[in-house]
Design an enzyme around this catalytic site. Structure first.
Site, PDB file in Angstrom:
ATOM      1  N   LYS A 160       0.843  -1.212   0.000  1.00 46.08           N
ATOM      2  CA  LYS A 160       0.000   0.000   0.000  1.00 46.08           C
ATOM      3  C   LYS A 160       0.865   1.244   0.000  1.00 46.08           C
ATOM      4  CE  LYS A 160      -1.095   2.406   3.447  1.00 46.08           C
ATOM      5  NZ  LYS A 160      -1.441   2.921   4.762  1.00 46.08           N
TER       6      LYS A 160
ATOM      7  N   CYS B 299     -25.213   4.989   6.841  1.00 47.14           N
ATOM      8  CA  CYS B 299     -25.915   4.574   5.621  1.00 47.14           C
ATOM      9  C   CYS B 299     -27.099   5.481   5.294  1.00 47.14           C
ATOM     10  CB  CYS B 299     -26.395   3.143   5.756  1.00 47.14           C
ATOM     11  SG  CYS B 299     -25.053   1.971   5.977  1.00 47.14           S
TER      12      CYS B 299
ATOM     13  N   CYS C 142     -26.366  -0.431  -2.314  1.00 45.21           N
ATOM     14  CA  CYS C 142     -25.207  -1.000  -1.605  1.00 45.21           C
ATOM     15  C   CYS C 142     -25.606  -2.321  -0.968  1.00 45.21           C
ATOM     16  CB  CYS C 142     -24.711  -0.028  -0.546  1.00 45.21           C
ATOM     17  SG  CYS C 142     -23.488  -0.776   0.554  1.00 45.21           S
TER      18      CYS C 142
HETATM   19  S1  SF4 Z   1     -21.455   2.438   1.024  1.00 48.04           S
HETATM   20 FE1  SF4 Z   1     -23.031   1.031   1.854  1.00 48.04          FE
HETATM   21  S2  SF4 Z   1     -22.267   0.453   3.883  1.00 48.04           S
HETATM   22 FE2  SF4 Z   1     -21.121   2.284   3.243  1.00 48.04          FE
HETATM   23  S3  SF4 Z   1     -22.292   4.014   4.102  1.00 48.04           S
HETATM   24 FE3  SF4 Z   1     -23.025   3.703   1.993  1.00 48.04          FE
HETATM   25  S4  SF4 Z   1     -24.822   2.362   2.227  1.00 48.04           S
HETATM   26 FE4  SF4 Z   1     -23.644   2.215   4.137  1.00 48.04          FE
END
Ligand code: SF4
Length: 377
Positions: free
Chosen positions: A280, A357, A366
């Site tokens: 990384k 979320c 998601c």
């Molecule tokens: S990418 Fe998915 S897990 Fe991450 S904050 Fe957004 S909805 Fe939630």
């Protein structure tokens, strides 16, 4: 073939549209209660009401396949599909828009890649390799089945929007910001490497402060080599594993003095041979210190978010496995940007514990959001 014809214009038109959306959003005065989603929706409403005049400019992505290839260039809204617009509710927001950030967001630049123009947000550190890429390389994409998640580009666009709206520590305190701008280029490269070595499992704020203490004295490979270990440890504290990192720093400095005339190696293989430097760090160091993109810098944030968004054909346990899988399908011009975008997104919204979320534009697409929300109840 169909996918290639549709994805490529979408791929290059998307950042242009995002920039329009960002500019439009940031030009408004934003009350504390307005959400990013609602502002986005307002933008879309405006577009819809001006449909007759705006039709030449902005088309729904769903109409993409109905446009003849010979017609004039069209731009397709990548921000939300028609269905998403219908299902997206507009919850009350606690997403603050800061004026300083609005100024920052307006700093965008255009990058030509072959015949396409990509709008690049200045939040992402520049790299010259991107300029050298030909459009054919970017478009030598991949058939549909190469992508582990058909929504990946939508995810990316949403994250760009959220990152433009919400500042993250990495933007101002990241390793690329830790070099002394008044030092010569060779010393600046060393500063970036040192910052990366300190940053492992350490918050950006802590790394930045430690770098300030180190830079208050002379910070070169020779100065680290000549510094007593106890003094170096004192300067690094409270960076995590500061004793080990002090030891690695001294060993690395010795090698840089002996083999590289106090510069750092300019290739990934030699960087990886330095004590305390992992993949990384090496890839991010190549990008920030040498402006060469050799791979995706996958830290804990990139690793976690790639798994949550199902950007991997198989979920992974180690960041290195994530890097290999991402590099197998993600278009190379996005490698540098993805690292910076996801790190900041992971620091602010998609946090390791209790990701936000309800505030995330990706919440409807998601795979992790439903389970995360269910756990919260
Ligand atoms: S990418 Fe998915 S897990 Fe991450 S904050 Fe957004 S909805 Fe939630």
């Amino acid at each position: 073939m169909y996918f290639k014809m549709t994805l490529v214009p979408f791929f290059f038109a998307a950042p242009r549209m995002v920039q329009r959306q960002c500019r439009a959003m940031t030009s408004q005065s934003v009350s504390g209660k307005t959400t990013l989603s609602s502002r986005l929706a307002k933008q879309i409403k405006v577009t819809k009401t001006k449909a007759t005049t705006a039709k030449q400019e902005l088309w729904d992505i769903e109409d993409l396949h109905s446009v003849a290839a010979t017609t004039a260039p069209r731009y397709f809204s990548p921000v939300q599909t028609r269905k998403q617009r219908q299902v997206n509710t507009l919850p009350k927001s606690n997403l603050p828009a800061k004026k300083a950030r609005q100024d920052e967001v307006s700093k965008t630049s255009k990058i030509k890649i072959g015949t396409a123009t990509i709008i690049k947000c200045e939040l992402v550190p520049p790299n010259e390799t991107m300029l050298e890429l030909k459009v054919e390389e970017a478009a030598a994409v991949k058939t549909e089945q190469d992508f582990p998640n058909a929504n990946w580009l939508q995810h990316l666009e949403n994250i760009r929007l959220m990152r433009c709206e919400k500042p993250a520590p990495v933007d101002t305190l990241g390793c690329h910001q830790c070099a002394d701008q008044n030092a010569n280029e060779k010393t600046q490269r060393f500063h970036k490497l040192v910052a990366l070595m300190l940053s492992s499992q350490t918050k950006d704020e802590t790394t930045f402060e430690a770098m300030k203490r180190l830079k208050a004295q002379t910070l070169t490979p020779a100065s680290i080599q000549g510094m007593p270990a106890v003094e170096l440890e004192r300067l690094l504290h409270p960076v995590s594993f500061y004793k080990n990192k002090a030891k690695y720093l001294k060993q690395t400095s010795q090698i840089l003095v002996d083999k590289y005339n106090e510069d750092i190696p300019d290739n990934i293989q030699e960087l990886l041979k330095l004590p305390g430097v992992g993949p990384k760090m090496a890839h991010i160091c190549m990008a920030t210190a040498w402006n060469k993109i050799t791979g995706i810098g996958v830290d804990t944030h990139v690793h976690r978010i790639a798994n949550r968004l199902a950007w991997l054909k198989k979920s992974t346990k180690e960041p290195e496995q994530t890097r290999v899988q991402l590099e197998s399908w993600l278009p190379r011009p996005l490698w540098s940007e993805v690292n910076h975008l996801l790190v900041g997104f992971g620091q602010t919204i998609c946090t390791p514990v209790r990701p936000n979320c309800s505030e995330c534009l990706n919440r409807h697409i998601c795979p992790a959001s439903a389970s995360v929300l269910a756990k919260k109840k």
